[in-house]
Write a protein that holds these residues in place. Structure first.
Motif, short mmCIF file in Angstrom:
data_model
loop_
_atom_site.label_atom_id
_atom_site.label_comp_id
_atom_site.label_asym_id
_atom_site.label_seq_id
_atom_site.Cartn_x
_atom_site.Cartn_y
_atom_site.Cartn_z
N TYR A 98 0.82 -1.15 -0.12
CA TYR A 98 0.02 -0.13 -0.09
C TYR A 98 0.86 1.23 0.03
O TYR A 98 1.76 1.34 0.88
CB TYR A 98 -0.93 0.14 1.16
CG TYR A 98 -1.87 -1.18 1.34
CD1 TYR A 98 -2.97 -1.04 0.36
CD2 TYR A 98 -1.49 -2.22 2.09
CE1 TYR A 98 -3.84 -2.27 0.42
CE2 TYR A 98 -2.48 -3.29 2.07
CZ TYR A 98 -3.61 -3.27 1.28
OH TYR A 98 -4.62 -4.36 1.43
N ASP A 102 -2.52 6.32 0.50
CA ASP A 102 -3.79 5.47 0.77
C ASP A 102 -4.02 5.36 2.27
O ASP A 102 -5.21 5.36 2.52
CB ASP A 102 -3.42 4.02 0.30
CG ASP A 102 -4.96 3.26 0.17
OD1 ASP A 102 -5.77 3.88 -0.63
OD2 ASP A 102 -4.92 2.17 0.45
N GLY A 106 -7.51 6.72 2.12
CA GLY A 106 -8.35 5.76 1.68
C GLY A 106 -9.65 5.58 2.25
O GLY A 106 -10.03 6.36 3.04
N THR A 226 -9.89 -3.51 -6.10
CA THR A 226 -8.93 -2.53 -6.00
C THR A 226 -8.21 -2.11 -7.40
O THR A 226 -8.28 -2.97 -8.34
CB THR A 226 -7.66 -2.91 -5.10
OG1 THR A 226 -7.03 -4.08 -5.59
CG2 THR A 226 -8.03 -3.14 -3.84
#
Length: 558
Positions: A98, A102, A106, A226
């Motif tokens: 990640y 994020d 996120g 994703t």
């Protein structure tokens, strides 16, 4: 007092082995956080993370900073939260894959850092994160463009038929790749996207054809789609042996990302994804069409089994770890396995599918003479791939993969289905149902009863309970075709079928001679045929298969 004494002794023992001990200590911190019921528990977890940071400063990772910053935020220790959050946000990607931005912008950031939202430092982080996100996606697009870059090529429809066939079969407009790992954006529909990660052999050569192995993850209902994936989140941990043996055997690995609605198990909305991803990849890299495989764990293993039952044409073989061998979107027509193969790696302590049911399933496979094998590992739970002892299973998988090839033109096909989307099996195509007709005598459902099932009780102990359930469900009426050919003669038997097409390849028949087609004992066709250039080009555009090229299609209403 005993807690801190134990902790001190543990830390002393950990000082020897570096990264391993950092991981062990942060794992203890994570478990403490999970068990925490109040601020005292959160503080203990945070202290463990901070101890790990102090003892192993060179091992600090994104996950540790993330958990520590969330704990500090929950404890309203704002300065400490930003102490860990600021370097976390600056990271390009941590070991879980990640990027730092994020964590700040996120989906879960506003709930996890709710106590920080009014702090000016948070607003500064958000501004930087938005800029980093834009740069990240720009770089990602450039990498994807490079992945799909190939040499210029085209096929001319007016080309002599045999020449066109040869050009399609031998086409290889591929270029070297700059990277070993590529995260590819995948369009599910007009409003939904996901991704798949491609891991190439280190010595990838575009002049060579390579086997491909798709790995389908489990827990589909708990996953979310994703737009990107990082290598480390797929190539380590439970998947470490996939990477090890794929690298040793020069196999391309592919890791699709599924979610609750779009996946490979249920519902059916996302079942198209794996064949479509394969088609995309074949445009970019040199895939051996006859060596494409699917594996998976848990829900992913059920997905692998479902492709075997519903859409096996593009694949050579199927594998599953801790498989639930059942189609959850319709009937499980078990004789379809005879068109390919399956190896199931099971365990005796699996709540997902019990060992006694696996025993009965194996007996059923033996009864129909299927190419099926079960490898049982005793003493292990459902999460078998987590254990080092699972490496033996990967040895078996890759040994099978090395020697197994798809026969693109099988002499015999047995195909049953109950959904018009899946009325195709190798050279049988566009099969249409007529379930108002009576079934043929040979058209029978195969099933068995499951009487024992394992589950965890309220004390997390594995117990066995009595059940009374069918192994398979049959919610809809089905149709079935049994077909074979030898020389230029095709013999087909149908049950509850309205119409079908036979696809023809010059590698199946002699096009200089007549082709005869018998359906249910009656002669339906007795003629010579020619190449159909439009069909050849359309078929190649639809599946990018250079080994299974059709030059004509014979349609029959039964």
């Amino acid at each position: 007092m005993r807690y801190y004494l134990t902790l001190g002794l543990t830390l002393l023992c950990f000082l020897v082995n570096g990264q391993e001990n950092y991981s062990t200590l942060t794992q203890k911190a994570l478990e403490t956080m999970w068990k925490a019921k109040d601020e005292t528990g959160y503080q203990k977890a945070l202290t463990l993370y901070e101890d790990a940071f102090k003892i192993y400063p060179d091992s600090i990772d994104g996950t540790g900073l993330y958990k520590a910053s969330v704990l500090a935020s929950e404890l309203k220790n704002y300065d400490k939260a930003f102490q860990y959050l600021i370097p976390l946000a600056a990271m390009k990607a941590d070991e879980d894959g990640y990027p730092g931005w994020d964590y700040v912008i996120g989906e879960s950031s506003k709930s996890e850092y709710k106590n920080l939202l009014d702090d000016p430092r948070w607003k500064t982080l958000v501004k930087s994160a938005l800029r980093d996100k834009e740069l990240f996606y720009r770089d990602l697009r450039e990498i994807q463009d490079e992945f799909f870059r190939i040499k210029d090529y085209s096929f001319k429809e007016k080309e002599k038929a045999a020449v066109l066939y040869s050009k399609i079969k031998n086409s290889a407009p591929y270029l070297p790749k700059k990277q070993q790992n590529y995260s590819i954006l995948f369009k599910v529909n007009d409003s939904t996207t996901t991704s798949y990660l491609v891991h190439l052999p280190k010595d990838y050569d575009p002049e060579n054809k390579y086997p491909v192995l798709f790995f389908l993850h489990g827990a589909v209902r708990n996953n979310v789609l994703t737009d990107y994936q990082m290598p480390a989140e797929n190539l380590g941990g439970w998947n470490r042996f996939y990477k090890k043996y794929a690298d040793l055997n020069h196999v391309i690995l592919v890791f699709p990302k599924g979610g609750k609605k779009y996946n490979w198990m249920t519902p059916d909305d996302g079942f198209f994804m794996i064949p479509e991803m394969l088609k995309q990849m074949k445009k970019a890299i040199n895939v051996d069409d006859n060596k494409v495989f699917i594996s998976g764990h848990s829900n992913g293993a059920t997905g692998s089994f479902s492709y075997l039952m519903k859409q096996p044409g593009q694949f050579a073989g199927f594998y599953g770890f801790n498989t639930y061998p059942k189609v959850f979107t319709g009937g499980t027509f078990i004789e379809n396995i005879k068109n390919r193969s399956f190896i199931n790696f099971s365990t005796d302590q699996d709540y997902y599918y019990p060992p006694n049911a696996n025993d009965d399933f194996t007996r059923l496979m033996e009864g129909i003479k299927a190419d099926y094998k079960e490898e049982r590992y005793n003493g292990f739970p459902h999460w078998f791939p987590q254990f080092d002892e699972s490496e033996a299973a990967y040895n078996i998988l890759f040994s099978d993969l090395k020697t197994r090839r798809r026969n693109p033109f099988p002499k015999e096909i047995s195909w049953e289905y109950d959904d018009e989307k899946y009325g195709n099996a190798d050279w049988l195509s566009d099969i249409r149902l007529d379930t108002l007709r009576s079934k043929a005598q040979w058209h029978k459902a195969l099933n068995f009863k499951i009487t024992k099932w394992m589950k965890y009780d309220e004390k997390d102990s594995l117990i066995t309970e009595d059940v009374n359930k069918n192994a398979f469900d049959f919610p809809r009426k089905s149709g079935k075709v049994k077909a074979e050919y030898s020389g230029n003669i095709f013999k087909i038997e149908t049950s509850c079928i309205q119409s079908l097409s036979i696809l023809i390849s010059p590698e199946m028949v002699d096009l200089d001679k007549k082709i005869k087609v018998f359906i249910n004992g009656k002669l339906y066709f007795d003629k010579k045929i020619q190449y159909d250039r439009k069909l050849m080009l359309k078929n190649f555009e639809n599946n990018r298969d250079r080994s299974q090229i059709w030059v004509n299609a014979l349609y029959f209403k039964v």
